[in-house]
Design a protein around this motif. Structure first.
Motif, PDB file in Angstrom:
ATOM      1  N   GLU A 184     103.562  29.645   5.169  1.00  0.00           N
ATOM      2  CA  GLU A 184     102.683  29.062   3.684  1.00  0.00           C
ATOM      3  C   GLU A 184     103.193  29.079   2.507  1.00  0.00           C
ATOM      4  O   GLU A 184     102.322  28.114   1.435  1.00  0.00           O
ATOM      5  CB  GLU A 184     101.908  30.114   4.564  1.00  0.00           C
ATOM      6  CG  GLU A 184     101.382  29.879   6.064  1.00  0.00           C
ATOM      7  CD  GLU A 184      99.895  28.248   5.807  1.00  0.00           C
ATOM      8  OE1 GLU A 184      99.236  28.186   4.769  1.00  0.00           O
ATOM      9  OE2 GLU A 184     100.510  27.200   6.867  1.00  0.00           O
ATOM     10  N   ASP A 185     103.436  30.598   1.904  1.00  0.00           N
ATOM     11  CA  ASP A 185     103.635  30.230   0.524  1.00  0.00           C
ATOM     12  C   ASP A 185     104.684  31.325   0.240  1.00  0.00           C
ATOM     13  O   ASP A 185     105.011  32.371   0.936  1.00  0.00           O
ATOM     14  CB  ASP A 185     102.345  31.191  -0.201  1.00  0.00           C
ATOM     15  CG  ASP A 185     100.670  30.729   0.251  1.00  0.00           C
ATOM     16  OD1 ASP A 185     100.555  29.415   0.065  1.00  0.00           O
ATOM     17  OD2 ASP A 185      99.944  31.064   1.147  1.00  0.00           O
ATOM     18  N   VAL A 186     104.785  30.710  -0.396  1.00  0.00           N
ATOM     19  CA  VAL A 186     106.758  32.121  -1.428  1.00  0.00           C
ATOM     20  C   VAL A 186     105.751  32.029  -2.624  1.00  0.00           C
ATOM     21  O   VAL A 186     105.682  30.754  -3.806  1.00  0.00           O
ATOM     22  CB  VAL A 186     108.023  30.941  -1.198  1.00  0.00           C
ATOM     23  CG1 VAL A 186     108.389  32.096  -1.772  1.00  0.00           C
ATOM     24  CG2 VAL A 186     108.514  31.259   0.651  1.00  0.00           C
ATOM     25  N   VAL A 187     105.898  33.547  -2.959  1.00  0.00           N
ATOM     26  CA  VAL A 187     104.988  33.710  -4.688  1.00  0.00           C
ATOM     27  C   VAL A 187     106.526  34.854  -5.353  1.00  0.00           C
ATOM     28  O   VAL A 187     107.165  35.312  -4.244  1.00  0.00           O
ATOM     29  CB  VAL A 187     103.855  34.750  -4.208  1.00  0.00           C
ATOM     30  CG1 VAL A 187     103.907  35.521  -5.852  1.00  0.00           C
ATOM     31  CG2 VAL A 187     102.998  34.893  -3.462  1.00  0.00           C
ATOM     32  N   PHE A 188     106.860  33.848  -6.477  1.00  0.00           N
ATOM     33  CA  PHE A 188     108.197  34.703  -7.152  1.00  0.00           C
ATOM     34  C   PHE A 188     107.539  35.274  -8.292  1.00  0.00           C
ATOM     35  O   PHE A 188     106.293  35.128  -9.241  1.00  0.00           O
ATOM     36  CB  PHE A 188     108.683  33.216  -7.417  1.00  0.00           C
ATOM     37  CG  PHE A 188     109.597  32.753  -6.730  1.00  0.00           C
ATOM     38  CD1 PHE A 188     111.144  33.281  -6.612  1.00  0.00           C
ATOM     39  CD2 PHE A 188     109.410  31.721  -6.185  1.00  0.00           C
ATOM     40  CE1 PHE A 188     111.727  32.788  -5.275  1.00  0.00           C
ATOM     41  CE2 PHE A 188     110.042  30.895  -5.528  1.00  0.00           C
ATOM     42  CZ  PHE A 188     111.166  31.421  -4.846  1.00  0.00           C
ATOM     43  N   ASN A 189     108.210  37.017  -8.601  1.00  0.00           N
ATOM     44  CA  ASN A 189     107.619  37.410  -9.614  1.00  0.00           C
ATOM     45  C   ASN A 189     108.714  37.147 -10.980  1.00  0.00           C
ATOM     46  O   ASN A 189     109.981  37.440 -10.762  1.00  0.00           O
ATOM     47  CB  ASN A 189     107.841  38.941  -9.579  1.00  0.00           C
ATOM     48  CG  ASN A 189     107.118  39.935 -10.468  1.00  0.00           C
ATOM     49  OD1 ASN A 189     106.333  39.401 -11.149  1.00  0.00           O
ATOM     50  ND2 ASN A 189     107.454  41.146 -10.966  1.00  0.00           N
ATOM     51  N   VAL A 190     108.312  35.758 -11.922  1.00  0.00           N
ATOM     52  CA  VAL A 190     108.647  35.041 -12.558  1.00  0.00           C
ATOM     53  C   VAL A 190     108.993  35.951 -13.881  1.00  0.00           C
ATOM     54  O   VAL A 190     107.476  36.331 -14.649  1.00  0.00           O
ATOM     55  CB  VAL A 190     108.514  33.606 -12.469  1.00  0.00           C
ATOM     56  CG1 VAL A 190     109.319  32.995 -13.734  1.00  0.00           C
ATOM     57  CG2 VAL A 190     109.137  33.253 -11.908  1.00  0.00           C
ATOM     58  N   LYS A 191     110.211  36.363 -14.754  1.00  0.00           N
ATOM     59  CA  LYS A 191     109.659  36.644 -15.990  1.00  0.00           C
ATOM     60  C   LYS A 191     110.133  35.769 -17.410  1.00  0.00           C
ATOM     61  O   LYS A 191     110.187  34.507 -17.240  1.00  0.00           O
ATOM     62  CB  LYS A 191     111.586  37.681 -16.411  1.00  0.00           C
ATOM     63  CG  LYS A 191     111.614  37.610 -17.658  1.00  0.00           C
ATOM     64  CD  LYS A 191     112.473  38.577 -18.201  1.00  0.00           C
ATOM     65  CE  LYS A 191     112.971  39.493 -19.328  1.00  0.00           C
ATOM     66  NZ  LYS A 191     114.174  40.293 -19.157  1.00  0.00           N
TER      67      LYS A 191
END
Length: 272
Positions: A184-191
């Motif tokens: 469903e979703d992919v969440v990235f912790n982006v700098k």
């Protein structure tokens, strides 16, 4: 005068006995039906949880291997055929018709693994090796929602041992299908530029909140490369015992649908 002893039951007594027996039998049947339904639901829930655990374990393992290139720095992979980022990106979301449908992970694989002797990783001057001196070969795995084939609603998993210009072409070394699972979703912790991290979501069911400034965009393939990310979160939906038109015997009441989430550190991507 002799007393006449009654033998057997009268008609009224017999009817009362039959009625009581029927009531008792109905009660027993109801208990058996409830027990069977509860057992089926419990079994479907157990299968549902086991499937989720397996899929999230696969995704997490791929995410933590993404970008691996031995003892060298993580991040972009090199190879002998094409050094464009579309081939060497450690993690690359896959889109179809502008919609997010899956994700690809690329990394170096030990030469002793079956199916890896296709393309060596090379930094332009020498072959890349692991810390023990073993040569590394290109390997990628693609996890996509099977949206094109209506008879196969689930997650398609394909492995490749040779990079190609497209997101999923090359020499196929794995081709698996897990029914009832949707990424469903992919969440990235982006700098970001201010050195602060924020969550950026790629969603299969809603509008993704990424912007061009968050990723390096490949205009040829319409895909994006994840950069400066240190954490990834997966959201999957698992359906167990989903009824099909050709299988009317399946009871829709027993369908188990659950959402599952898991986060994993990106060991070889966030080092850019």
């Amino acid at each position: 005068m002799k007393k006449v002893l009654q033998q057997g039951f009268s008609f009224v007594e017999l009817m009362i006995a039959i009625l009581l027996g029927v009531i008792l039998l109905l009660g027993v049947m109801q208990v058996l039906i409830s027990s069977s339904t509860l057992g089926t639901t419990s079994n479907n829930l157990s299968v549902n949880q086991d499937t989720a655990r397996t899929v999230l374990g696969l995704l997490g393992g791929e995410a933590q291997r993404a970008g691996y290139r031995g003892c060298g720095p993580g991040g972009k992979l090199d190879n002998q055929t094409d050094n464009s980022w579309s081939v060497t990106a450690p993690i690359m979301p896959i889109f179809s018709g502008g919609s997010f449908i899956g994700i690809r992970f690329a990394y170096g694989m030990d030469e002793g693994v079956v199916g890896t002797t296709k393309v060596k990783l090379n930094d332009g001057s020498k072959d890349i090796t692991d810390c023990l001196g073993k040569k590394l070969y290109y390997r990628s795995y693609v996890y996509v929602n099977c949206t094109n084939d209506k008879s196969k609603q689930g997650l398609c998993i394909r492995g490749y041992s040779k990079p190609d210009e497209s997101t999923a072409n090359g020499d196929l070394v794995a081709n698996e299908f897990i029914e009832g699972v949707t990424l469903e979703d992919v969440v990235f912790n982006v700098k970001k530029e201010d050195d602060k991290f924020r969550g950026v979501t790629l969603s299969a069911s809603e509008v993704s909140d990424y912007q061009s400034g968050d990723f390096s965009t490949d205009t040829t393939n319409g895909s994006v490369d994840i950069s400066y990310s240190n954490l990834i979160t997966f959201h999957i939906v698992v359906k167990t015992n989903e009824p099909r038109a050709s299988e009317a015997s399946k009871d829709s009441k027993n369908v188990i649908k659950r959402d599952y989430f898991a986060s994993y550190p990106l060991k070889n991507v966030g080092s850019k």
